[in-house]
Enzyme design. Sequence first.
Site, PDB file in Angstrom:
ATOM      1  N   ILE A   1     -18.944   4.949 -20.712  1.00 47.40           N
ATOM      2  CA  ILE A   1     -18.626   4.220 -21.955  1.00 47.40           C
ATOM      3  C   ILE A   1     -18.670   2.714 -21.707  1.00 47.40           C
ATOM      4  O   ILE A   1     -19.317   1.965 -22.442  1.00 47.40           O
ATOM      5  CB  ILE A   1     -17.259   4.669 -22.523  1.00 47.40           C
ATOM      6  CG1 ILE A   1     -17.384   6.121 -23.022  1.00 47.40           C
ATOM      7  CG2 ILE A   1     -16.773   3.729 -23.630  1.00 47.40           C
ATOM      8  CD1 ILE A   1     -16.185   6.651 -23.783  1.00 47.40           C
TER       9      ILE A   1
ATOM     10  N   ALA B   1      -4.774   5.184  -6.286  1.00 45.06           N
ATOM     11  CA  ALA B   1      -5.689   6.080  -5.572  1.00 45.06           C
ATOM     12  C   ALA B   1      -6.987   5.366  -5.261  1.00 45.06           C
ATOM     13  O   ALA B   1      -7.313   4.344  -5.870  1.00 45.06           O
ATOM     14  CB  ALA B   1      -6.003   7.302  -6.436  1.00 45.06           C
ATOM     15  N   GLN B   2      -7.712   5.916  -4.317  1.00 47.87           N
ATOM     16  CA  GLN B   2      -9.117   5.580  -4.157  1.00 47.87           C
ATOM     17  C   GLN B   2      -9.793   6.390  -5.252  1.00 47.87           C
ATOM     18  O   GLN B   2      -9.693   7.619  -5.274  1.00 47.87           O
ATOM     19  CB  GLN B   2      -9.538   6.006  -2.748  1.00 47.87           C
ATOM     20  CG  GLN B   2     -10.914   5.585  -2.280  1.00 47.87           C
ATOM     21  CD  GLN B   2     -12.056   6.060  -3.155  1.00 47.87           C
ATOM     22  OE1 GLN B   2     -12.666   5.279  -3.891  1.00 47.87           O
ATOM     23  NE2 GLN B   2     -12.344   7.344  -3.112  1.00 47.87           N
ATOM     24  N   ILE B   3     -10.464   5.739  -6.233  1.00 44.78           N
ATOM     25  CA  ILE B   3     -10.904   6.458  -7.433  1.00 44.78           C
ATOM     26  C   ILE B   3     -12.404   6.699  -7.521  1.00 44.78           C
ATOM     27  O   ILE B   3     -12.871   7.317  -8.474  1.00 44.78           O
ATOM     28  CB  ILE B   3     -10.484   5.713  -8.727  1.00 44.78           C
ATOM     29  CG1 ILE B   3     -11.037   4.277  -8.732  1.00 44.78           C
ATOM     30  CG2 ILE B   3      -8.974   5.723  -8.899  1.00 44.78           C
ATOM     31  CD1 ILE B   3     -10.949   3.608 -10.088  1.00 44.78           C
TER      32      ILE B   3
ATOM     33  N   PHE C   1     -28.872   8.804 -17.697  1.00 43.66           N
ATOM     34  CA  PHE C   1     -29.345   9.517 -16.499  1.00 43.66           C
ATOM     35  C   PHE C   1     -29.566  10.984 -16.875  1.00 43.66           C
ATOM     36  O   PHE C   1     -28.629  11.649 -17.312  1.00 43.66           O
ATOM     37  CB  PHE C   1     -28.339   9.405 -15.364  1.00 43.66           C
ATOM     38  CG  PHE C   1     -28.068   7.979 -14.937  1.00 43.66           C
ATOM     39  CD1 PHE C   1     -29.124   7.114 -14.645  1.00 43.66           C
ATOM     40  CD2 PHE C   1     -26.775   7.484 -14.827  1.00 43.66           C
ATOM     41  CE1 PHE C   1     -28.890   5.801 -14.260  1.00 43.66           C
ATOM     42  CE2 PHE C   1     -26.522   6.175 -14.436  1.00 43.66           C
ATOM     43  CZ  PHE C   1     -27.575   5.326 -14.150  1.00 43.66           C
TER      44      PHE C   1
ATOM     45  N   ASP D   1       0.814  -1.191   0.000  1.00 43.60           N
ATOM     46  CA  ASP D   1       0.000   0.000   0.000  1.00 43.60           C
ATOM     47  C   ASP D   1       0.860   1.258   0.000  1.00 43.60           C
ATOM     48  O   ASP D   1       1.926   1.281   0.630  1.00 43.60           O
ATOM     49  CB  ASP D   1      -0.840  -0.038   1.280  1.00 43.60           C
ATOM     50  CG  ASP D   1      -2.064   0.811   1.134  1.00 43.60           C
ATOM     51  OD1 ASP D   1      -3.149   0.236   0.925  1.00 43.60           O
ATOM     52  OD2 ASP D   1      -1.929   2.049   1.208  1.00 43.60           O
TER      53      ASP D   1
ATOM     54  N   TYR E   1     -13.548  13.047  -2.841  1.00 42.22           N
ATOM     55  CA  TYR E   1     -12.566  12.600  -3.848  1.00 42.22           C
ATOM     56  C   TYR E   1     -11.914  13.794  -4.541  1.00 42.22           C
ATOM     57  O   TYR E   1     -10.680  13.860  -4.662  1.00 42.22           O
ATOM     58  CB  TYR E   1     -13.271  11.690  -4.869  1.00 42.22           C
ATOM     59  CG  TYR E   1     -12.423  11.361  -6.082  1.00 42.22           C
ATOM     60  CD1 TYR E   1     -11.399  10.420  -5.993  1.00 42.22           C
ATOM     61  CD2 TYR E   1     -12.650  11.987  -7.304  1.00 42.22           C
ATOM     62  CE1 TYR E   1     -10.614  10.121  -7.109  1.00 42.22           C
ATOM     63  CE2 TYR E   1     -11.880  11.695  -8.414  1.00 42.22           C
ATOM     64  CZ  TYR E   1     -10.855  10.763  -8.315  1.00 42.22           C
ATOM     65  OH  TYR E   1     -10.091  10.485  -9.415  1.00 42.22           O
TER      66      TYR E   1
END
Length: 300
Positions: A183, A72-74, A199, A51, A138
């Site tokens: 996509i 990253a936390q995406i 949406f 990590d 984020y």
Amino acid sequence: MQKILITGGLGQVGSYLVDALHEKAKITVLDNYSSTTREAVPPEVNVIKGDVKDRMAADLVNQNDVVIHTAAQISVTASMKDPLFDAQNNVFGTLNLLEAARRSSISKFIYISSAAVYGDPINVPITESHPQDPLSPYGASKLSGEKYCMMYNKAFGLPSCCIRPFNIYSPRQDPGNPYSGVISRFIEKARAGQSPVIFGDGTQTRDFISVHDIVDIIQLLLEKEDANGHVFNAGTGNSITVSELANMVLETFDVDVPVRYMPERPGDIKYSCSDISKARKILGFEPKVSLREGLMEFAE
Ligand code: UD1
């Protein structure tokens, strides 16, 4: 041979980068296997499971010449649910690497930020000096990582630079993941002969950039010393509406179904399009993959 540490090297951006660089440089991948497997990169590449927050990550920085930090936390949605987890990864993880880089002889530190730092744009196309008012933890954590990178450049002379990617796509994005991009979701539906779901009214716009063009801009950052101390938009400079995208996907996959409409997603931004003049000027960046070509790659 230059030694390059790619954090998140098994991820979407990281794995394509490894493909582009592993014959030219000695690559080490650091990845926590959170979203993919070892098979994402060729077997001869050195992959270390770990990590970016760990002490071991700092040791790896010391053993390399270059750091490309893609880990990253995406997920925007996950960041809304758990802002602390998001910040631990994206802020503390980045700082851990920067702090190690400051104490070693790193010749380049590249950070992958996000267009999410802009929040809801006041005007498009968006230049790098557009106000940065993120709408999610984020976006805030990515902006914070970026600010640390630039501060390390100014205060400590670290040769760091950043990109802010717009909407990246590639066949390696997992369509089954609820956080995957539009996509991948549209293509998954088209393949199953089902209607893509839009949406909102479909008039929202996005600047979709192929992962290959992201790899290109990162390679330019590696080459150009002028890039240090700068943040660059990474988009195509063009946008299309989500309705146009749905039609293009149906056409590409030769599927004849009506689109379905669902209520707008809360927190969605309406218009997004990058201004890439700065990357053109300083890096000589020119996106090469048209959206149609990029969609064909999924069909292959
Ligand atoms: C994208 C990034 C996000 C980044 C942001 C920066 C992805 C997956 N997310 O978010 O990390 O913070 O850009 O601006 O790349 N849509 C549909 N149908 C679907 C899925 C999506 O109509 O099945 C619509 C969404 O409502 C949205 C648009 O398509 O209006 C794009 O959505 P998405 O691909 O999730 O990306 P962003 O929300 O733009």
